[in-house]
Write a protein that holds these residues in place. Structure first.
Motif, PDB file in Angstrom:
ATOM      1  N   VAL A   1      -8.539 -16.787   3.660  1.00 31.97           N
ATOM      2  CA  VAL A   1      -8.924 -15.425   3.282  1.00 31.97           C
ATOM      3  C   VAL A   1      -8.750 -14.470   4.463  1.00 31.97           C
ATOM      4  N   ILE A   2      -9.114 -14.905   5.666  1.00 32.74           N
ATOM      5  CA  ILE A   2      -8.956 -14.060   6.851  1.00 32.74           C
ATOM      6  C   ILE A   2      -7.478 -13.716   7.082  1.00 32.74           C
TER       7      ILE A   2
ATOM      8  N   VAL B   1      -3.017  -9.701   6.922  1.00 30.47           N
ATOM      9  CA  VAL B   1      -1.691  -9.288   6.446  1.00 30.47           C
ATOM     10  C   VAL B   1      -1.775  -8.049   5.558  1.00 30.47           C
ATOM     11  N   THR B   2      -2.744  -8.020   4.650  1.00 31.12           N
ATOM     12  CA  THR B   2      -2.809  -6.936   3.660  1.00 31.12           C
ATOM     13  C   THR B   2      -3.673  -5.759   4.095  1.00 31.12           C
ATOM     14  N   LYS B   3      -4.554  -5.982   5.063  1.00 35.26           N
ATOM     15  CA  LYS B   3      -5.529  -4.968   5.493  1.00 35.26           C
ATOM     16  C   LYS B   3      -6.419  -4.546   4.322  1.00 35.26           C
TER      17      LYS B   3
ATOM     18  N   THR C   1     -14.640  -0.668   9.461  1.00 35.19           N
ATOM     19  CA  THR C   1     -13.514  -0.682   8.522  1.00 35.19           C
ATOM     20  C   THR C   1     -13.686  -1.896   7.623  1.00 35.19           C
ATOM     21  N   GLU C   2     -13.640  -1.686   6.321  1.00 30.75           N
ATOM     22  CA  GLU C   2     -14.074  -2.714   5.367  1.00 30.75           C
ATOM     23  C   GLU C   2     -13.367  -4.066   5.528  1.00 30.75           C
ATOM     24  N   TRP C   3     -12.036  -4.061   5.614  1.00 32.98           N
ATOM     25  CA  TRP C   3     -11.321  -5.337   5.728  1.00 32.98           C
ATOM     26  C   TRP C   3     -11.617  -6.011   7.065  1.00 32.98           C
ATOM     27  N   LEU C   4     -11.792  -5.207   8.116  1.00 34.94           N
ATOM     28  CA  LEU C   4     -12.069  -5.747   9.434  1.00 34.94           C
ATOM     29  C   LEU C   4     -13.473  -6.347   9.500  1.00 34.94           C
ATOM     30  N   LEU C   5     -14.449  -5.621   8.992  1.00 36.16           N
ATOM     31  CA  LEU C   5     -15.822  -6.113   8.977  1.00 36.16           C
ATOM     32  C   LEU C   5     -15.936  -7.387   8.131  1.00 36.16           C
ATOM     33  N   THR C   6     -15.283  -7.388   6.982  1.00 36.84           N
ATOM     34  CA  THR C   6     -15.305  -8.574   6.112  1.00 36.84           C
ATOM     35  C   THR C   6     -14.661  -9.766   6.809  1.00 36.84           C
ATOM     36  N   SER C   7     -13.532  -9.522   7.476  1.00 37.11           N
ATOM     37  CA  SER C   7     -12.871 -10.641   8.160  1.00 37.11           C
ATOM     38  C   SER C   7     -13.721 -11.154   9.313  1.00 37.11           C
TER      39      SER C   7
ATOM     40  N   GLN D   1     -10.763  -5.761  -2.880  1.00 38.11           N
ATOM     41  CA  GLN D   1      -9.770  -4.690  -2.964  1.00 38.11           C
ATOM     42  C   GLN D   1      -8.413  -5.237  -3.437  1.00 38.11           C
ATOM     43  N   LEU D   2      -8.054  -6.393  -2.946  1.00 38.52           N
ATOM     44  CA  LEU D   2      -6.783  -7.002  -3.326  1.00 38.52           C
ATOM     45  C   LEU D   2      -6.771  -7.353  -4.814  1.00 38.52           C
ATOM     46  N   ILE D   3      -7.852  -7.954  -5.278  1.00 43.24           N
ATOM     47  CA  ILE D   3      -7.962  -8.299  -6.707  1.00 43.24           C
ATOM     48  C   ILE D   3      -7.940  -7.026  -7.550  1.00 43.24           C
ATOM     49  N   GLY D   4      -8.676  -6.013  -7.094  1.00 45.28           N
ATOM     50  CA  GLY D   4      -8.700  -4.733  -7.814  1.00 45.28           C
ATOM     51  C   GLY D   4      -7.327  -4.098  -7.922  1.00 45.28           C
ATOM     52  N   SER D   5      -6.566  -4.167  -6.846  1.00 41.55           N
ATOM     53  CA  SER D   5      -5.215  -3.587  -6.897  1.00 41.55           C
ATOM     54  C   SER D   5      -4.272  -4.418  -7.757  1.00 41.55           C
ATOM     55  N   ALA D   6      -4.523  -5.741  -7.813  1.00 42.07           N
ATOM     56  CA  ALA D   6      -3.665  -6.629  -8.611  1.00 42.07           C
ATOM     57  C   ALA D   6      -3.890  -6.423 -10.110  1.00 42.07           C
ATOM     58  N   VAL D   7      -5.130  -6.101 -10.490  1.00 37.83           N
ATOM     59  CA  VAL D   7      -5.426  -5.930 -11.920  1.00 37.83           C
ATOM     60  C   VAL D   7      -5.432  -4.449 -12.325  1.00 37.83           C
TER      61      VAL D   7
END
Length: 165
Positions: free
Chosen positions: A144-145, A150-152, A79-85, A157-163
């Motif tokens: 960042v972790i 919090v956001t999963k 899972t992308e957010w999990l692997l990144t964290s 992805q967070l930046i993409g959703s913000a812009v």
């Protein structure tokens, strides 16, 4: 109920990991800025103890509870957010042992300077700079972790959703 208990332990461990880590970091910065070798040696000794006996076990609890939460929730390790964290967590963890070693060196140098009534030398300043910047990198990773917990979402992805992408 097991999931909620594990989640609670995971959050408490994150608070301890982040809180004690940041507190220790800030106390050693303040002590170092005093320039007083006796103060620095005393604070560094306490920081090494806290990081060894509180912060490090909190990191271990984070890994164990995080793994169990992942299994119970049916998430995949990919899972992308999990692997990144996890990648960031292990990068931050890779800084941890060198940081402990540097803290111990700072303590030793300050203790020697204090016992000999000598000022801190350039070796102390150089070691302190390495320790300081490794701390900045480690805490940036931890921020960042927590954001991903919090956001999963990954930071991209967070930046993409913000812009709006």
């Amino acid at each position: 109920m097991l999931y909620l208990c594990l989640k609670y332990l995971h959050v408490i461990a994150a608070i301890f990991l982040f809180g004690f880590g940041m507190g220790s970091y800030l106390y050693l910065i303040a002590a170092s800025r005093s320039g007083n070798p006796q103060v620095i040696a005393h604070v560094a000794r306490m920081v090494v103890r806290f990081d060894t006996w509180i912060t490090t076990p909190a990191g271990i609890v984070q890994v164990i509870t995080g793994y169990l939460l992942m299994r119970l929730s049916g998430l995949s390790m990919s899972t992308e957010w999990l692997l990144t964290s996890l990648i960031i967590f292990f990068c931050v963890g890779a800084l941890w042992l060198p940081v402990l070693v540097l803290q111990k060196r700072l303590q030793s140098m300050a203790l020697s300077a204090g016992e000999g009534s000598l000022p801190l030398d350039d070796r102390y300043a150089s070691t302190y700079r390495w320790w300081f910047w490794m701390g900045v990198a480690g805490f940036a990773g931890m921020f960042v972790i927590v954001l991903m917990m919090v956001t999963k979402m990954t930071p991209l992805q967070l930046i993409g959703s913000a812009v709006g992408f």
